[in-house]
Design an enzyme around this catalytic site. Structure first.
Site, short mmCIF file in Angstrom:
data_model
loop_
_atom_site.label_atom_id
_atom_site.label_comp_id
_atom_site.label_asym_id
_atom_site.label_seq_id
_atom_site.Cartn_x
_atom_site.Cartn_y
_atom_site.Cartn_z
N ALA A 99 0.83 -1.21 0.00
CA ALA A 99 0.00 0.00 0.00
C ALA A 99 0.86 1.26 0.00
O ALA A 99 1.95 1.30 0.59
CB ALA A 99 -0.92 0.00 1.22
N GLY A 112 0.19 -5.68 0.08
CA GLY A 112 -0.49 -5.79 -1.20
C GLY A 112 0.39 -6.30 -2.32
O GLY A 112 -0.10 -6.86 -3.30
N GLU A 147 0.07 -9.90 -2.04
CA GLU A 147 -1.28 -10.25 -2.49
C GLU A 147 -1.37 -10.26 -4.01
O GLU A 147 -2.05 -11.11 -4.60
CB GLU A 147 -2.30 -9.27 -1.89
#
Length: 292
Positions: A94, A139, A142
């Site tokens: 992020a 992220g 991810e």
């Protein structure tokens, strides 16, 4: 294969099933690259936001969506490799500086958009490979988990570190990590926010391959290209149906999964590639698949 290095990469914008069009704008944070020659069919999504370590900011995310849209319907594309153009980092997660300027409603909306982005990556019909040559945190991991296959340099660092920032994984990490490494390990990694290296990730099944880093800092990328070239000669439609059967089947009981496999197999029966495969076997020659 045409070397897709910084000096020699062919950067293209591909339309739906059509020929390459204009090159992307200067300063783009996400680029699309294409291999030529014997490796034609390998596309690359190149992440290039060096000042923010490829963190998931608004512009970066929008351009990733655009890159996926370019490639989704292009029948020439058989494999997609996700690669960082920033040495030492895959994706830092992020953009917390940008996130700090959002109110609660904006945060919720943006994280939902991130979740949709990872779902779009997972839904690409062709195989996807994440080349992790550096940090893949939050992220960023991810994003790698949304890919079908992952290759990491042994020195790369990975982790769902959100709990160390007062957060939890919100773009698929709580769902994809346990499906990849098992529930117990996933809980341990998320609860502790621990970072692991490429060798540890390989030992627990988080990545498919790990390789020692080279002087250029792109060892995982080079191994990912080798893996992509193993996929290229195979029947494209059969590979797509295999991916679909696995992805859909993993979400249901085995009886339903077998039914999904049967439906995917039925779609492959009338293809010209299946006929070519049988003919090549009889004639003792390599098959020439065309994706139809």
């Amino acid at each position: 294969m045409m070397r897709l290095g910084r000096a020699g990469r062919e950067l293209l914008r591909w339309g739906r099933g059509g020929p390459p069009a204009a090159a992307p704008r200067r300063g783009a944070e996400v680029l699309v690259g294409a291999a030529g020659g014997e490796s034609s069919g390998i596309a690359e999504i190149l992440m290039n936001r060096p000042h923010a370590r490829n963190s998931l900011g608004k512009v970066f995310v929008n351009e990733l969506f655009s890159a996926l849209e370019q490639l989704r319907f292009d029948e020439k594309v058989r494999v997609v490799v996700f690669k960082s153009e920033v040495k030492g980092v895959f994706c830092a997660g992020a953009d917390l500086k940008e996130r700090a300027k959002m109110d609660d409603a904006e945060v919720g909306h943006f994280v939902k958009r991130l979740r949709n982005l990872m779902d779009e990556i997972a839904a690409l019909p062709v195989p996807t490979i994440a080349a992790i040559d550096g940090y893949a945190l939050g992220g960023g991991l991810e994003l790698a988990l949304a890919c079908d296959l992952r290759v990491a340099a042994s020195s790369a660092k990975m982790g769902l570190i959100e709990t160390t920032r007062g957060l939890l994984p919100g773009a698929g990490g709580t769902q994809r990590l346990p499906r990849c490494v098992g529930i117990g390990l996933a809980k341990e990694l998320i609860f502790t926010g621990r970072q692991i290296d490429g060798q540890q990730a390989f030992s627990m099944g988080l990545v498919n391959h790990t390789v020692p880093q080279n002087n250029e800092g792109d060892a995982a990328y080079q191994r990912a290209l080798t893996l992509a070239k193993e996929i290229l000669p195979q029947a494209p439609f059969a590979v797509k149906m295999g991916k679909l059967a696995i992805n859909r089947g993993m979400e249901v009981d085995i009886a339903s999964g077998m039914a999904i496999e049967g439906m995917c197999y039925a779609q492959n029966i009338p293809t010209r590639d299946r006929q070519e495969g049988m003919a090549a076997f009889r004639e003792k020659r390599p098959p020439q698949f065309i994706g139809k």
